[in-house]
Design an enzyme around this catalytic site. Structure first.
Site, mmCIF file in Angstrom:
data_model
loop_
_atom_site.group_PDB
_atom_site.id
_atom_site.type_symbol
_atom_site.label_atom_id
_atom_site.label_comp_id
_atom_site.label_asym_id
_atom_site.label_seq_id
_atom_site.Cartn_x
_atom_site.Cartn_y
_atom_site.Cartn_z
ATOM 1 N N SER A 80 0.824 -1.213 0.000
ATOM 2 C CA SER A 80 0.000 0.000 0.000
ATOM 3 C C SER A 80 0.858 1.263 0.000
ATOM 4 O O SER A 80 0.338 2.362 0.213
ATOM 5 C CB SER A 80 -0.924 -0.006 1.222
ATOM 6 O OG SER A 80 -0.170 -0.241 2.377
ATOM 7 N N THR A 180 -1.658 3.088 4.762
ATOM 8 C CA THR A 180 -0.743 4.229 4.632
ATOM 9 C C THR A 180 0.301 4.217 5.734
ATOM 10 O O THR A 180 -0.021 3.917 6.878
ATOM 11 C CB THR A 180 -1.553 5.539 4.767
ATOM 12 O OG1 THR A 180 -2.562 5.541 3.783
ATOM 13 C CG2 THR A 180 -0.669 6.767 4.649
ATOM 14 N N THR A 198 1.714 6.919 0.550
ATOM 15 C CA THR A 198 0.812 5.811 0.230
ATOM 16 C C THR A 198 0.627 5.629 -1.276
ATOM 17 O O THR A 198 0.823 6.581 -2.042
ATOM 18 C CB THR A 198 -0.583 6.062 0.859
ATOM 19 O OG1 THR A 198 -1.395 4.902 0.721
ATOM 20 C CG2 THR A 198 -1.278 7.235 0.200
ATOM 21 N N ARG A 208 -7.454 9.268 -8.979
ATOM 22 C CA ARG A 208 -7.906 9.475 -7.598
ATOM 23 C C ARG A 208 -6.728 9.893 -6.695
ATOM 24 O O ARG A 208 -5.641 9.349 -6.755
ATOM 25 C CB ARG A 208 -8.521 8.177 -7.076
ATOM 26 C CG ARG A 208 -9.087 8.262 -5.641
ATOM 27 C CD ARG A 208 -8.137 7.700 -4.618
ATOM 28 N NE ARG A 208 -8.726 7.604 -3.284
ATOM 29 C CZ ARG A 208 -8.024 7.351 -2.177
ATOM 30 N NH1 ARG A 208 -6.733 7.156 -2.240
ATOM 31 N NH2 ARG A 208 -8.616 7.292 -1.003
ATOM 32 N N THR A 231 -4.573 7.208 8.744
ATOM 33 C CA THR A 231 -4.544 6.094 7.801
ATOM 34 C C THR A 231 -5.989 5.639 7.645
ATOM 35 O O THR A 231 -6.807 5.838 8.536
ATOM 36 C CB THR A 231 -3.636 4.952 8.297
ATOM 37 O OG1 THR A 231 -3.693 3.867 7.366
ATOM 38 C CG2 THR A 231 -4.045 4.443 9.665
ATOM 39 N N GLY A 232 -6.295 5.060 6.505
ATOM 40 C CA GLY A 232 -7.670 4.622 6.293
ATOM 41 C C GLY A 232 -8.296 5.341 5.117
ATOM 42 O O GLY A 232 -7.590 5.901 4.267
HETATM 43 N N1 GLY Z 1 -5.314 7.098 3.467
HETATM 44 C C1 GLY Z 1 -4.809 6.789 2.198
HETATM 45 C C2 GLY Z 1 -5.742 6.985 1.113
HETATM 46 O O1 GLY Z 1 -6.943 6.986 1.295
HETATM 47 O O2 GLY Z 1 -5.289 7.120 0.004
#
Ligand code: GLY
Length: 318
Positions: A80, A180, A198, A208, A231-232
Site C-alpha cells: 500500500s 498508509t 501511500t 484518484r 490512515t484509512g
Molecule cells: N489514506 C490513504 C488513502 O486513502 O489514500
C-alpha cells in the site's frame, strides 16, 4: 517532561466538550530529551528503526520522519506504499505523499508515477520551491529534474493481484487496502515533524487522490501543540480535515487519544453510527503524550521511545 501542564490537562475538562478559549494561548511545556517516533501499522516498526537511527545522529525530526517513511516506500512487500504498491484500476501505481516540519512548512506530491520515494520529492517541493503541492506529470518532471530516478513500481506480485481483481472486477470495500505509512516524530529538542506516504486505495479510479498528500487531512504539525496523522479511507479523512482537527482538539485541551476519538466521532456520526470502513489517527502532543484511535476492527501503531520499538494494538470505537 511538562508534568505541570499534563496534570492540568488531566484534571481539566479533558475528553469533554472543552471550551476552546480555556486553553487557547496557553503554551504546553515541551518534552525535551525524550525523542519518540510514532508510526502507523506494522510497517511502522522498520520505519521507526530507520528514523531512530537518524535521531541518534542528532538530526532533526523532519530528517527522521522522512527516513522512516522511505523504508516501506522501498519495500515491495508493503503493498500500500511506494514500490510494490497495488495499482489503480488501469494498472498504474500512483503515489501520494506529504511532509510537514516544525516551522509549519509543508510539501506534497499527488498522483505521482514511476518515482520510488514520493516522500523525498514532497520534501524537495517544501524546501526547493515556493509551492506546497505538485501533482501528476508536473510532479514527475520536478522529481526527474531533482535527480530522482524513474523506475517501474509495479512488482510481479502486485500486477498478479491486479489481474486477478480485473477478472472478477469485484467491488472493493474501502477498508481493504489502506495501510498508509504515517510517521510522527518528536526530536530531543522537542520539535515535531511528520511524513505520510501511500499508493492509496487499491484499484481506485485513475486520477484518484486520497488524504495523504493533503496538508491538514493526512498530516498536520503545529509545533506549539502537537501533530497528528491518518490512515484509512482518505475520502472521509479529507471531508473532516482529520489531522488538523485532532491537533485543534488537543489545543482545546483534549488528551491525544480523546482528540483522535472526537475526530472519528464526527465521521461515525455522519455515517449513522456504523461506517463500513476504517480510519485511524495517531497523535503526539508537544509534552510527549501520545494517542491513537480507530473507528472499527483493530489498528496497530509502532512506538519507538527510550530505545524500545514496539507494536501496540488499538480496538475500534464501534
Ligand atoms: N489514506 C490513504 C488513502 O486513502 O489514500
Amino acid at each position: 517532561m511538562g508534568m505541570k501542564r499534563r496534570d492540568f490537562l488531566k484534571t481539566s475538562a479533558v475528553g469533554l466538550a472543552a471550551p476552546s478559549a480555556l486553553f487557547s494561548g496557553v503554551t504546553i511545556e515541551p518534552n525535551m530529551n525524550d525523542p519518540l517516533i510514532l508510526s502507523t501499522w506494522e510497517h511502522g516498526l522498520p520505519a521507526n528503526d530507520a528514523a531512530w537511527a537518524v535521531l541518534q545522529k542528532g538530526r532533526s525530526a523532519m530528517d527522521a520522519a522522512e527516513a522512516g517513511a522511505r523504508v516501506p516506500e522501498a519495500d515491495p512487500k508493503s503493498t500500500s506504499v511506494g514500490f510494490g504498491g497495488l495499482p489503480d484500476e488501469l494498472g498504474n501505481v500512483t503515489l501520494d505523499a506529504c511532509v510537514m516540519d516544525s516551522t509549519g512548512n509543508a510539501g506534497s506530491v499527488a498522483f505521482l508515477q514511476n518515482i520510488k520515494h514520493p516522500v523525498s520529492v514532497a520534501r524537495k517541493v517544501m524546501e526547493d520551491t515556493k509551492h506546497v503541492m505538485l501533482v501528476g506529470e508536473g510532479a514527475r518532471q520536478f522529481a526527474l529534474a531533482q535527480g530522482f530516478e524513474e523506475m517501474n513500481l509495479l512488482t510481479d506480485e502486485s500486477k498478479a493481484a491486479w489481474e486477478k481483481w480485473k477478472k472478477k472486477r469485484r467491488e472493493m470495500t474501502p477498508h481493504e487496502t489502506h495501510d498508509t505509512i504515517s510517521v510522527l516524530v518528536q526530536d530531543k529538542k522537542g520539535d515535531l515533524a511528520g511524513a505520510c506516504t501511500t499508493s492509496g486505495w487499491a484499484y481506485k479510479l485513475h486520477g484518484r487522490v486520497g488524504d495523504s498528500p493533503i496538508i491538514g487531512a493526512g498530516l498536520f504539525v503545529d509545533n506549539e501543540i502537537g501533530c497528528a496523522a491518518a490512515t484509512g479511507l482518505g475520502e472521509e479523512v479529507i471531508k473532516t480535515t482529520g489531522s488538523f482537527l485532532v491537533v485543534e482538539l488537543m489545543r482545546q485541551g483534549y488528551e491525544p487519544t480523546a482528540a483522535c476519538e472526537e475526530a472519528l466521532n464526527r465521521v461515525i456520526k455522519k455515517h449513522k453510527g456504523n461506517p463500513d470502513f476504517q480510519i485511524a489517527y495517531i497523535a503526539i502532543r508537544k509534552d510527549g503524550e501520545i494517542g491513537s484511535a480507530c473507528i472499527k476492527w483493530t489498528f496497530e501503531y509502532a512506538l519507538a521511545r527510550d530505545g524500545v520499538n514496539k507494536l501496540y494494538k488499538v480496538k475500534g470505537m464501534i
